[in-house]
Design a protein around this motif. Sequence first.
Motif, PDB file in Angstrom:
ATOM      1  N   TRP B  74      18.193-113.756  -8.530  1.00  0.00           N
ATOM      2  CA  TRP B  74      18.591-113.841  -7.415  1.00  0.00           C
ATOM      3  C   TRP B  74      17.781-112.720  -6.460  1.00  0.00           C
ATOM      4  O   TRP B  74      17.944-111.659  -6.780  1.00  0.00           O
ATOM      5  CB  TRP B  74      20.152-113.801  -7.121  1.00  0.00           C
ATOM      6  CG  TRP B  74      20.526-114.118  -5.732  1.00  0.00           C
ATOM      7  CD1 TRP B  74      20.393-113.636  -4.641  1.00  0.00           C
ATOM      8  CD2 TRP B  74      21.685-114.840  -5.570  1.00  0.00           C
ATOM      9  NE1 TRP B  74      21.232-113.844  -3.601  1.00  0.00           N
ATOM     10  CE2 TRP B  74      21.831-115.061  -4.289  1.00  0.00           C
ATOM     11  CE3 TRP B  74      22.382-115.795  -6.491  1.00  0.00           C
ATOM     12  CZ2 TRP B  74      22.823-115.849  -3.269  1.00  0.00           C
ATOM     13  CZ3 TRP B  74      23.351-116.643  -5.905  1.00  0.00           C
ATOM     14  CH2 TRP B  74      23.827-116.868  -4.405  1.00  0.00           C
ATOM     15  N   LEU B  75      16.843-113.181  -5.581  1.00  0.00           N
ATOM     16  CA  LEU B  75      16.226-112.600  -4.822  1.00  0.00           C
ATOM     17  C   LEU B  75      16.517-112.872  -3.397  1.00  0.00           C
ATOM     18  O   LEU B  75      16.338-113.955  -2.831  1.00  0.00           O
ATOM     19  CB  LEU B  75      14.546-112.643  -4.966  1.00  0.00           C
ATOM     20  CG  LEU B  75      14.272-112.356  -6.509  1.00  0.00           C
ATOM     21  CD1 LEU B  75      12.604-113.155  -6.532  1.00  0.00           C
ATOM     22  CD2 LEU B  75      14.195-111.122  -6.873  1.00  0.00           C
ATOM     23  N   TRP B  95      13.876-107.425  -1.202  1.00  0.00           N
ATOM     24  CA  TRP B  95      14.971-108.072  -1.755  1.00  0.00           C
ATOM     25  C   TRP B  95      16.094-107.230  -1.825  1.00  0.00           C
ATOM     26  O   TRP B  95      16.899-107.256  -3.114  1.00  0.00           O
ATOM     27  CB  TRP B  95      14.472-108.878  -3.177  1.00  0.00           C
ATOM     28  CG  TRP B  95      13.161-109.563  -2.697  1.00  0.00           C
ATOM     29  CD1 TRP B  95      12.042-109.048  -3.247  1.00  0.00           C
ATOM     30  CD2 TRP B  95      12.891-110.557  -1.876  1.00  0.00           C
ATOM     31  NE1 TRP B  95      10.834-109.870  -2.982  1.00  0.00           N
ATOM     32  CE2 TRP B  95      11.468-110.733  -2.158  1.00  0.00           C
ATOM     33  CE3 TRP B  95      13.453-111.532  -1.234  1.00  0.00           C
ATOM     34  CZ2 TRP B  95      10.820-111.757  -1.449  1.00  0.00           C
ATOM     35  CZ3 TRP B  95      12.838-112.479  -0.438  1.00  0.00           C
ATOM     36  CH2 TRP B  95      11.448-112.493  -0.712  1.00  0.00           C
ATOM     37  N   GLN B  96      16.395-106.359  -0.767  1.00  0.00           N
ATOM     38  CA  GLN B  96      17.426-105.323  -0.991  1.00  0.00           C
ATOM     39  C   GLN B  96      18.972-105.833  -0.771  1.00  0.00           C
ATOM     40  O   GLN B  96      19.825-105.198  -0.797  1.00  0.00           O
ATOM     41  CB  GLN B  96      17.111-104.083  -0.201  1.00  0.00           C
ATOM     42  CG  GLN B  96      15.752-103.535  -0.665  1.00  0.00           C
ATOM     43  CD  GLN B  96      15.369-102.303   0.037  1.00  0.00           C
ATOM     44  OE1 GLN B  96      15.659-102.217   1.141  1.00  0.00           O
ATOM     45  NE2 GLN B  96      14.655-101.529  -0.636  1.00  0.00           N
ATOM     46  N   ARG B  97      18.916-107.155  -0.236  1.00  0.00           N
ATOM     47  CA  ARG B  97      20.373-107.586  -0.178  1.00  0.00           C
ATOM     48  C   ARG B  97      20.973-107.985  -1.738  1.00  0.00           C
ATOM     49  O   ARG B  97      22.131-107.718  -1.884  1.00  0.00           O
ATOM     50  CB  ARG B  97      20.454-108.793   0.817  1.00  0.00           C
ATOM     51  CG  ARG B  97      20.334-108.557   2.206  1.00  0.00           C
ATOM     52  CD  ARG B  97      20.221-109.992   2.996  1.00  0.00           C
ATOM     53  NE  ARG B  97      21.532-110.705   2.803  1.00  0.00           N
ATOM     54  CZ  ARG B  97      22.712-110.606   3.457  1.00  0.00           C
ATOM     55  NH1 ARG B  97      22.903-109.441   3.948  1.00  0.00           N
ATOM     56  NH2 ARG B  97      23.796-111.257   3.066  1.00  0.00           N
ATOM     57  N   ARG B  98      19.979-108.407  -2.391  1.00  0.00           N
ATOM     58  CA  ARG B  98      20.453-108.709  -3.769  1.00  0.00           C
ATOM     59  C   ARG B  98      19.224-108.783  -4.438  1.00  0.00           C
ATOM     60  O   ARG B  98      18.386-109.783  -3.960  1.00  0.00           O
ATOM     61  CB  ARG B  98      21.309-109.797  -4.052  1.00  0.00           C
ATOM     62  CG  ARG B  98      21.764-110.104  -5.512  1.00  0.00           C
ATOM     63  CD  ARG B  98      23.117-111.042  -5.316  1.00  0.00           C
ATOM     64  NE  ARG B  98      23.131-111.541  -6.782  1.00  0.00           N
ATOM     65  CZ  ARG B  98      23.846-112.850  -7.318  1.00  0.00           C
ATOM     66  NH1 ARG B  98      24.517-113.186  -6.479  1.00  0.00           N
ATOM     67  NH2 ARG B  98      23.707-113.045  -8.778  1.00  0.00           N
ATOM     68  N   SER B  99      19.034-108.384  -5.775  1.00  0.00           N
ATOM     69  CA  SER B  99      17.607-108.477  -6.605  1.00  0.00           C
ATOM     70  C   SER B  99      18.422-108.155  -8.008  1.00  0.00           C
ATOM     71  O   SER B  99      18.434-107.210  -8.597  1.00  0.00           O
ATOM     72  CB  SER B  99      16.853-107.479  -6.178  1.00  0.00           C
ATOM     73  OG  SER B  99      15.760-107.322  -6.953  1.00  0.00           O
ATOM     74  N   LEU B 112      22.249-107.505 -13.991  1.00  0.00           N
ATOM     75  CA  LEU B 112      21.505-106.101 -13.837  1.00  0.00           C
ATOM     76  C   LEU B 112      20.637-106.280 -12.472  1.00  0.00           C
ATOM     77  O   LEU B 112      20.371-107.245 -11.937  1.00  0.00           O
ATOM     78  CB  LEU B 112      20.487-106.028 -14.814  1.00  0.00           C
ATOM     79  CG  LEU B 112      20.983-105.618 -16.332  1.00  0.00           C
ATOM     80  CD1 LEU B 112      21.864-106.766 -17.014  1.00  0.00           C
ATOM     81  CD2 LEU B 112      19.920-105.181 -17.074  1.00  0.00           C
ATOM     82  N   GLY B 113      20.551-105.145 -11.649  1.00  0.00           N
ATOM     83  CA  GLY B 113      19.674-104.928 -10.580  1.00  0.00           C
ATOM     84  C   GLY B 113      20.301-104.268  -9.413  1.00  0.00           C
ATOM     85  O   GLY B 113      21.465-103.503  -9.446  1.00  0.00           O
ATOM     86  N   ARG B 114      19.759-104.706  -8.189  1.00  0.00           N
ATOM     87  CA  ARG B 114      20.567-104.464  -6.942  1.00  0.00           C
ATOM     88  C   ARG B 114      21.679-105.182  -6.518  1.00  0.00           C
ATOM     89  O   ARG B 114      21.075-106.364  -6.334  1.00  0.00           O
ATOM     90  CB  ARG B 114      19.564-103.936  -5.883  1.00  0.00           C
ATOM     91  CG  ARG B 114      20.146-103.498  -4.383  1.00  0.00           C
ATOM     92  CD  ARG B 114      19.065-103.189  -3.466  1.00  0.00           C
ATOM     93  NE  ARG B 114      19.751-102.859  -2.014  1.00  0.00           N
ATOM     94  CZ  ARG B 114      20.239-101.932  -1.871  1.00  0.00           C
ATOM     95  NH1 ARG B 114      20.185-100.842  -2.588  1.00  0.00           N
ATOM     96  NH2 ARG B 114      20.418-101.559  -0.596  1.00  0.00           N
TER      97      ARG B 114
ATOM     98  N   GLY C  84      15.239-103.558  -5.444  1.00  0.00           N
ATOM     99  CA  GLY C  84      14.976-104.540  -4.592  1.00  0.00           C
ATOM    100  C   GLY C  84      13.648-104.692  -3.629  1.00  0.00           C
ATOM    101  O   GLY C  84      13.741-104.975  -2.676  1.00  0.00           O
ATOM    102  N   GLU C  85      12.912-103.727  -4.143  1.00  0.00           N
ATOM    103  CA  GLU C  85      11.774-103.508  -3.452  1.00  0.00           C
ATOM    104  C   GLU C  85      10.603-104.514  -3.816  1.00  0.00           C
ATOM    105  O   GLU C  85      10.662-104.897  -4.929  1.00  0.00           O
ATOM    106  CB  GLU C  85      11.190-101.913  -3.566  1.00  0.00           C
ATOM    107  CG  GLU C  85      12.027-101.195  -2.784  1.00  0.00           C
ATOM    108  CD  GLU C  85      11.876 -99.841  -3.426  1.00  0.00           C
ATOM    109  OE1 GLU C  85      11.366 -99.568  -4.583  1.00  0.00           O
ATOM    110  OE2 GLU C  85      12.391 -98.897  -2.836  1.00  0.00           O
TER     111      GLU C  85
END
Lengths: 335, 335, 335
Positions: B74-75, B95-99, B112-114, C84-85
């Motif tokens: 999910w980006l 993609w800082q809302r969700r990555s 895993l991720g943001r 998310g960058e």
Amino acid sequence: MKKSLLALAVLGTFAGVASAQSSVTLFGIVDLNGRSIKNGSTTQKQQVSNSLNSNRLGFRGTEDLGGGMFAGFWLEGAMNNDSGEGTATGGGQNWQRRSTVSLGGRFGEIRLGRDYTPSFWNTTVFDPFGTNGVGSFLNTAGTGAITTATTYVRANNSFGYFLPGNLGGLYGQVQTSLGEGVDANKQTSVRIGWAGGPINIAVSTGKTDLATEYTHNNIAGSWNAGFANFMAQYDTQEAGAAERVMYLFGVVVPVGQHELKFSYVNSKGDGPLNGVDADQFALGYIYNLSKRTALYGHYAQIKNKGGAAFVVGAGPGNATNDKSTGYEVGLRHSF
Amino acid sequence: MKKSLLALAVLGTFAGVASAQSSVTLFGIVDLNGRSIKNGSTTQKQQVSNSLNSNRLGFRGTEDLGGGMFAGFWLEGAMNNDSGEGTATGGGQNWQRRSTVSLGGRFGEIRLGRDYTPSFWNTTVFDPFGTNGVGSFLNTAGTGAITTATTYVRANNSFGYFLPGNLGGLYGQVQTSLGEGVDANKQTSVRIGWAGGPINIAVSTGKTDLATEYTHNNIAGSWNAGFANFMAQYDTQEAGAAERVMYLFGVVVPVGQHELKFSYVNSKGDGPLNGVDADQFALGYIYNLSKRTALYGHYAQIKNKGGAAFVVGAGPGNATNDKSTGYEVGLRHSF
Amino acid sequence: MKKSLLALAVLGTFAGVASAQSSVTLFGIVDLNGRSIKNGSTTQKQQVSNSLNSNRLGFRGTEDLGGGMFAGFWLEGAMNNDSGEGTATGGGQNWQRRSTVSLGGRFGEIRLGRDYTPSFWNTTVFDPFGTNGVGSFLNTAGTGAITTATTYVRANNSFGYFLPGNLGGLYGQVQTSLGEGVDANKQTSVRIGWAGGPINIAVSTGKTDLATEYTHNNIAGSWNAGFANFMAQYDTQEAGAAERVMYLFGVVVPVGQHELKFSYVNSKGDGPLNGVDADQFALGYIYNLSKRTALYGHYAQIKNKGGAAFVVGAGPGNATNDKSTGYEVGLRHSF
């Protein structure tokens, strides 16, 4: 500038609302070339984007709301593909070429967001070089007081209205953009034209609330004689007493897969810019390998006088009261 | 928030591994409006993104691994479409809302991720205004010591686990995020809830390793009475002795294609923030042209006291111990 | 690295030009893990991208121009999905992994834009760890005078030519990139190889016009014995009198859905870098859940001497004349 269509699966329908027929399009242009620029006596070899068409990446789509109504979005950003950057000036991909949401119908289209100004759009439609590359009309468009308008090409925070497409060839648009505390972003512009048979003619006027109000007027037209499409425009920008007056004459000659292009641009300053003048001629040849892919060559030269330092392309030299000459050979691929 | 599905062609199969059934989805929202903000005695007209829903652009997909297992990515990034920027704060698309990347199965989902923190997610699900626009619950959520948590909404370097979906209405998630040398990023949060029939209720708690440990607790629920969906929440944030206590009451009334929304938020400070209080009410009307496209209007007002300076929207004025009032009329289109 | 294909609707055909058969592909990799790095005596826990494969997002496409000719584009950018960058170093999404336009045919392929250098490509093809993660060949590739080449991996403003694919296993490419006033970007590189049956062998050489000319030479090969694929390479970089000489021995053992990997890298300095040496070994295990999705574990250790401070991963410690040790367990999903 062809497009890939992504089939849109509407996963359900809203209670009491007609189901939507829709598509989302991914589109873009990668255009790169080898270029040589000579400003004054200094020459530099370069690889450059944006010479036949502006490099871009985008997504857009429309939704049929029924009853002639539609909604749509358009996200389009620039790219510097010679260095892989997602803007024209460095940094990540953005959508600053156009970033809008629209609601349309028989009444026309209402559009919100960042968009071209109507007053700029008139200049680019009637230019054989489409405001791109060494032969661009924009090369001699601004200096001194005239370059201060950030709204020359596009405006943030804009509210636009477009006439519907069924007015017998009449078309037009009006746009106003909010400053949100920055006068240089506060702009209003209008454009109206008529296209019928071989003729297309349009006028535009726009103003921006700078310290000294900035005004941009343009009248332009084209006549498609079949063997060739002739274009001309007359363009003025004023910022207080400073003024720049430009005219363009251009022609595009299609021969099968080939296209020949020529333009001549004359640019004169007035008021504080009096005598800061230049003229430019440009030659182009396009070989269309397909509708999407073309090889091209451009050659252009500017002659500056009265302190003008316009250039056909950025480089290390100085063209003040001198010539700027450039040529480029490239490949444009659109998707 | 509908989606366009891109058919995925798996171009071969791995030896000994089941072939995948898969899809990749492009999705997004463009939401723009005209807004007027009055903070204290100063008014500004604006065009703003993110008012009915948060503007976004994203790609996501899942792969069926067989045996109930799946993998997915999910980006999702923000957009400021009024100026064409690909983040909420300027700069290129990210993609800082969700990555995230996920592996799931009958055991639930590992991610895993943001991602959103569980403790934030509780606040946004039970808000008629979805934490967006002039009526957002977030408007009065932080000041002074309470605003120092960068993990209030989302966390980098997170490892999350979600319960599977077949537990008879029980749902839940736990998340921990690594600081990688930055204490303010070191966070742990958990959320658990139950949804059945007209009832949905959930609690969450999270803490972040700031100099003074930051804690965020929330209990919230909704009751869908058919003619209206009622929501309430009670929320506390603590950072050392400083505390902020908020409660919300909200209702959404659907009438065919129309929706009426109301919320009241009370926000009280304690400890060093004692008396730094505000309350906010918000009214909204939505006209759903389709499932994807809506016209909307919002009106909201905050009353500040005890030195509070909360605003319904950013602007040039100062609302300390004063009112902040805003309204907005806009168009949201999702794809 | 599987791909989703977007059907391309060519909305018309250019007069006199064959219609195009085309596709546009959206592709990417999200790879995230939990990692522990110990540099000298300091340990840090991290979540990191890029460990089994480099995280990426891209669009690419080709157009059949008829007569064996094709045009194509390739836009591929990095991602830091833990935060998310859209780049490897922070900021918005760009296309700096590759950003090219191509024209190809029976003569081979001409490619313009930002691309891998041929001299780098040789090093990454013949590495079991693909230049990613704690076991990457790149960990000990540069220090002091040798790190100054920005063209080690990729080059801006490049013009490349690739041999066609029908030369009986012979392959090769040559690339030159323009400096546009920056010597460190002015690079020329060539690579030639042969692949047949179980054997693949290639040599490359490149130079960049730094103050002290930078040269990168590599010879490498692999032998696929069926039960295992053995790899070896010998690599030199020179910048004036400074030199770094590296060799690698590696092996990949596939067992059904499982893969075992091992590599040993020896890195020696010469001239001003004489004695600045290190060696590294790396172990890896991959469990392929499908062709697109894998769980993996890596362990690697570097031993530094003579002032060398190479690390298997960035962290807070100092590995000068000491060990750097790291392990990571992660999930890679490609689309």
